[in-house]
Scaffold this motif. Structure first.
Motif, PDB file in Angstrom:
ATOM      1  N   THR A 167       0.715  -1.053   0.193  1.00  0.00           N
ATOM      2  CA  THR A 167       0.163   0.167   0.090  1.00  0.00           C
ATOM      3  C   THR A 167       1.126   1.079  -0.143  1.00  0.00           C
ATOM      4  O   THR A 167       1.962   0.875   0.602  1.00  0.00           O
ATOM      5  CB  THR A 167      -1.318   0.483   1.020  1.00  0.00           C
ATOM      6  N   TYR A 168       0.694   2.368  -1.264  1.00  0.00           N
ATOM      7  CA  TYR A 168       1.418   3.489  -0.694  1.00  0.00           C
ATOM      8  C   TYR A 168       0.698   5.202  -1.386  1.00  0.00           C
ATOM      9  O   TYR A 168      -1.305   4.649  -0.968  1.00  0.00           O
ATOM     10  CB  TYR A 168       2.231   3.700  -2.036  1.00  0.00           C
ATOM     11  N   GLY A 169       0.842   5.329  -0.474  1.00  0.00           N
ATOM     12  CA  GLY A 169       0.007   6.650  -0.265  1.00  0.00           C
ATOM     13  C   GLY A 169       0.320   8.445  -0.455  1.00  0.00           C
ATOM     14  O   GLY A 169       1.994   8.308   0.061  1.00  0.00           O
ATOM     15  N   GLY A 170       0.563   9.402  -0.611  1.00  0.00           N
ATOM     16  CA  GLY A 170       0.593  10.546  -1.783  1.00  0.00           C
ATOM     17  C   GLY A 170      -0.383  11.911  -1.203  1.00  0.00           C
ATOM     18  O   GLY A 170      -1.592  11.957  -1.181  1.00  0.00           O
ATOM     19  N   ALA A 171       0.281  12.681  -0.877  1.00  0.00           N
ATOM     20  CA  ALA A 171      -0.211  14.093  -0.845  1.00  0.00           C
ATOM     21  C   ALA A 171       0.446  15.298  -0.680  1.00  0.00           C
ATOM     22  O   ALA A 171       1.832  15.221  -0.340  1.00  0.00           O
ATOM     23  CB  ALA A 171      -0.720  14.087   0.656  1.00  0.00           C
ATOM     24  N   ALA A 172      -0.495  15.910  -1.293  1.00  0.00           N
ATOM     25  CA  ALA A 172       0.582  17.456  -1.618  1.00  0.00           C
ATOM     26  C   ALA A 172       0.379  18.409  -0.810  1.00  0.00           C
ATOM     27  O   ALA A 172      -0.215  18.850  -0.127  1.00  0.00           O
ATOM     28  CB  ALA A 172       0.560  18.002  -2.981  1.00  0.00           C
ATOM     29  N   ILE A 173       1.498  18.662  -0.074  1.00  0.00           N
ATOM     30  CA  ILE A 173       1.644  19.231   1.578  1.00  0.00           C
ATOM     31  C   ILE A 173       1.251  20.490   1.029  1.00  0.00           C
ATOM     32  O   ILE A 173      -0.408  22.006   1.498  1.00  0.00           O
ATOM     33  CB  ILE A 173       2.486  18.874   2.253  1.00  0.00           C
ATOM     34  N   THR A 174       1.598  21.088   0.297  1.00  0.00           N
ATOM     35  CA  THR A 174       1.339  23.014  -0.396  1.00  0.00           C
ATOM     36  C   THR A 174       1.629  22.425  -2.566  1.00  0.00           C
ATOM     37  O   THR A 174       1.564  21.412  -2.614  1.00  0.00           O
ATOM     38  CB  THR A 174       2.525  23.807  -0.146  1.00  0.00           C
ATOM     39  N   TYR A 178       5.595  17.830  -0.990  1.00  0.00           N
ATOM     40  CA  TYR A 178       4.754  16.404  -1.375  1.00  0.00           C
ATOM     41  C   TYR A 178       5.691  16.233  -0.682  1.00  0.00           C
ATOM     42  O   TYR A 178       6.544  15.725  -0.015  1.00  0.00           O
ATOM     43  CB  TYR A 178       4.409  16.170  -2.811  1.00  0.00           C
ATOM     44  N   VAL A 179       4.697  14.493   0.229  1.00  0.00           N
ATOM     45  CA  VAL A 179       5.512  13.245   0.829  1.00  0.00           C
ATOM     46  C   VAL A 179       4.228  11.784   0.172  1.00  0.00           C
ATOM     47  O   VAL A 179       3.567  12.366  -0.267  1.00  0.00           O
ATOM     48  CB  VAL A 179       4.837  13.337   2.420  1.00  0.00           C
ATOM     49  N   VAL A 180       5.413  11.008   0.240  1.00  0.00           N
ATOM     50  CA  VAL A 180       5.129   9.658  -0.387  1.00  0.00           C
ATOM     51  C   VAL A 180       5.602   8.929   0.851  1.00  0.00           C
ATOM     52  O   VAL A 180       6.739   8.942   0.893  1.00  0.00           O
ATOM     53  CB  VAL A 180       5.590   9.621  -1.763  1.00  0.00           C
ATOM     54  N   ALA A 181       4.451   7.931   1.325  1.00  0.00           N
ATOM     55  CA  ALA A 181       4.912   6.591   1.892  1.00  0.00           C
ATOM     56  C   ALA A 181       4.648   5.326   1.342  1.00  0.00           C
ATOM     57  O   ALA A 181       3.758   5.455   1.179  1.00  0.00           O
ATOM     58  CB  ALA A 181       4.536   7.072   3.064  1.00  0.00           C
ATOM     59  N   GLY A 182       5.423   4.092   1.807  1.00  0.00           N
ATOM     60  CA  GLY A 182       4.961   3.077   1.315  1.00  0.00           C
ATOM     61  C   GLY A 182       4.960   2.157   1.993  1.00  0.00           C
ATOM     62  O   GLY A 182       6.042   1.856   3.089  1.00  0.00           O
ATOM     63  N   ILE A 212      10.376  12.815   1.056  1.00  0.00           N
ATOM     64  CA  ILE A 212       9.398  14.214   1.270  1.00  0.00           C
ATOM     65  C   ILE A 212      10.356  15.215  -0.164  1.00  0.00           C
ATOM     66  O   ILE A 212      11.704  14.256  -0.638  1.00  0.00           O
ATOM     67  CB  ILE A 212       9.809  15.012   2.410  1.00  0.00           C
ATOM     68  N   GLY A 213       9.172  15.477  -1.263  1.00  0.00           N
ATOM     69  CA  GLY A 213      10.511  16.407  -1.878  1.00  0.00           C
ATOM     70  C   GLY A 213       9.931  17.674  -2.637  1.00  0.00           C
ATOM     71  O   GLY A 213       8.419  18.604  -2.130  1.00  0.00           O
ATOM     72  N   HIS A 227      14.473  15.503  -4.219  1.00  0.00           N
ATOM     73  CA  HIS A 227      13.724  14.578  -3.301  1.00  0.00           C
ATOM     74  C   HIS A 227      14.406  13.959  -2.533  1.00  0.00           C
ATOM     75  O   HIS A 227      15.719  13.813  -2.734  1.00  0.00           O
ATOM     76  CB  HIS A 227      12.486  13.612  -3.460  1.00  0.00           C
ATOM     77  N   LEU A 228      14.165  13.559  -0.689  1.00  0.00           N
ATOM     78  CA  LEU A 228      15.035  12.740  -0.479  1.00  0.00           C
ATOM     79  C   LEU A 228      13.920  11.466   0.399  1.00  0.00           C
ATOM     80  O   LEU A 228      13.080  12.177   0.558  1.00  0.00           O
ATOM     81  CB  LEU A 228      15.323  13.681   1.552  1.00  0.00           C
ATOM     82  N   LEU A 229      14.485  11.105   0.429  1.00  0.00           N
ATOM     83  CA  LEU A 229      13.968   9.962   0.610  1.00  0.00           C
ATOM     84  C   LEU A 229      14.416   8.800   1.651  1.00  0.00           C
ATOM     85  O   LEU A 229      15.750   8.610   1.138  1.00  0.00           O
ATOM     86  CB  LEU A 229      13.465   8.519  -1.080  1.00  0.00           C
ATOM     87  N   TYR A 230      14.420   8.292   2.549  1.00  0.00           N
ATOM     88  CA  TYR A 230      14.358   6.823   3.445  1.00  0.00           C
ATOM     89  C   TYR A 230      14.076   6.050   2.815  1.00  0.00           C
ATOM     90  O   TYR A 230      12.325   5.510   2.742  1.00  0.00           O
ATOM     91  CB  TYR A 230      14.416   7.581   4.668  1.00  0.00           C
ATOM     92  N   TRP A 231      15.086   4.351   3.396  1.00  0.00           N
ATOM     93  CA  TRP A 231      14.016   3.016   3.141  1.00  0.00           C
ATOM     94  C   TRP A 231      14.680   2.303   4.271  1.00  0.00           C
ATOM     95  O   TRP A 231      16.100   1.927   5.007  1.00  0.00           O
ATOM     96  CB  TRP A 231      13.574   2.550   1.826  1.00  0.00           C
ATOM     97  N   GLU A 232      13.630   1.469   4.466  1.00  0.00           N
ATOM     98  CA  GLU A 232      14.172   0.029   5.367  1.00  0.00           C
ATOM     99  C   GLU A 232      13.776  -1.117   4.812  1.00  0.00           C
ATOM    100  O   GLU A 232      12.317  -0.963   4.237  1.00  0.00           O
ATOM    101  CB  GLU A 232      13.784   0.546   7.116  1.00  0.00           C
ATOM    102  N   SER A 233      14.233  -2.324   5.051  1.00  0.00           N
ATOM    103  CA  SER A 233      13.934  -3.242   4.393  1.00  0.00           C
ATOM    104  C   SER A 233      13.887  -4.243   5.817  1.00  0.00           C
ATOM    105  O   SER A 233      15.035  -4.318   5.734  1.00  0.00           O
ATOM    106  CB  SER A 233      14.227  -3.918   3.241  1.00  0.00           C
TER     107      SER A 233
END
Length: 367
Positions: A167-174, A178-182, A212-213, A227-233
């Motif tokens: 599942t993924y979600g995204g939103a335009a903060i302004t 924007y921010v995206v998370a999954g 976040i971008g 954008h900057l992205l952080y991930w974990e597995s």
């Protein structure tokens, strides 16, 4: 001029009347290396059946609900290796020289529900997903139409799972932020999509990311993007509890801007611990794309420096340098031919060769 006007007219009518879009795509790639440890050439193809059906639309609230589907057959043609395997298994480079052109056979790439609100400024999806469609994207990310080496498409310092349940979600903060998370199954296997859906709820071994971008405007988020992205597995285990893949984490920076709707300079960086199946611990890539909108033709050149993962590839390997250049010729509106040239200096798994050239040719038909 379309060679199949009836076909495309029918597609347009069905889309307008029923919200159903569909097509047939076929891509093929051949590569030949100047030197190799084993096989020095590879040929493969990708047959795609994409479709999307917008079953819910509320124009007043700017919302839509869409079912997205894509099945693919990825196969090799008349060679011992598929192009995706030529880099590591053939020439001894810690690199994927033809992203997506594997020999997996039939796979389910997409089968998800996509819900957009506020004219797309708030959205979520759930189902069988390809997270490279939503994570760390920029305008030259598609290996079937732009750069084909993984160093210049999806960042190889990320331990990206194959297509699976998530599942993924995204939103335009302004208007500009924007921010995206999954969250998705870390051990996904698109040849067994049902197993991935079950593992998501039963095994709880996940790949997670947040991004976040900044973009010049919401409508240009795929073209003008920093954008900057952080991930974990999580650690991936087999059915008996043994470790299949070590846990991993890292971060990514990407900046690209589409000047004059023609020029796309980019710079991308990734830093990770090499876990989660990541091919690289570190990578820095930069390049330039040029697009001619009146013809659809495109040119790209990129260079990169990468440090192979000690966990995924082998410990103690030297840095590897990669360059790629391509030109996409449009023979018609729906048929592209793309010559491609790659250069790998100090291939990490092949100490006998200081440098290797790879000549390639791709073709893509979309109807």
């Amino acid at each position: 001029k379309d060679a199949m006007p009836g076909w495309f007219a029918t597609k347009d009518r069905i889309m307008k009347e029923h919200g159903l879009a569909y097509g047939i795509n076929y891509s093929t790639a051949y590569q030949k290396a100047s030197d190799a440890l084993g096989e020095d050439n590879a040929w493969g193809g990708i047959f795609q059946l994409p479709a999307s059906w917008t079953v819910m639309r509320n124009k007043d609230k700017g919302s839509t609900g869409t079912i997205v589907f894509k099945a693919e057959n990825r196969h090799k043609i008349s060679t011992d290796l598929a192009p995706q395997d030529l880099g590591i298994q053939g020439i001894g480079a810690a690199s994927i020289t033809a992203t997506q052109f594997s020999d997996k056979g039939w796979i389910l790439t997409n089968l998800y529900w996509q819900h957009k609100l506020n004219d797309g400024k708030l959205a979520y999806i759930v189902g069988q997903v390809d997270n490279t469609d939503f994570m760390d994207v920029y305008a030259a990310i598609n290996p079937q139409s732009a750069f084909v080496n993984l160093n210049f498409s999806t960042n190889p310092s990320i331990g990206i799972p194959d297509q699976g349940f998530g599942t993924y979600g995204g939103a335009a903060i302004t208007d500009n932020i924007y921010v995206v998370a999954g969250l998705m199954d870390a051990a996904a296997d698109p040849t067994e999509p049902g197993k991935s859906w079950k593992n998501f709820f039963d095994k709880n071994e996940y790949f997670k990311h947040v991004e976040i971008g900044y973009t010049t405007s919401f409508d240009r988020r795929y073209f003008d993007n920093i954008h900057l992205l952080y991930w974990e597995s999580d650690t991936q285990t087999n059915d008996s509890g043994g470790t299949l893949e070590a846990a991993g984490s890292g971060w990514v920076f990407s900046a690209a801007h589409f000047f004059q709707d023609k020029y796309l300079p980019f710079i991308r960086y990734g830093d990770s611990d090499g876990g989660g199946g990541a091919l690289n611990e570190k990578i820095l890539s930069a390049g330039l794309g040029i697009y001619w909108g009146e013809t659809g033709e495109a040119f790209g050149v990129g260079v990169s420096k990468s440090t192979p993962s000690a966990l995924t590839v082998a410990p103690g390997l030297n840095d590897q340098y990669t360059a790629e250049m391509f030109y996409r010729f449009m023979l018609s509106k729906h048929l592209a031919i793309t010559p491609d040239l790659q250069y790998i200096k100090d291939p990490a798994l092949n100490p006998d060769d200081s440098s290797i050239w790879i000549a390639g040719l791709r073709a893509r038909l979309t109807i």
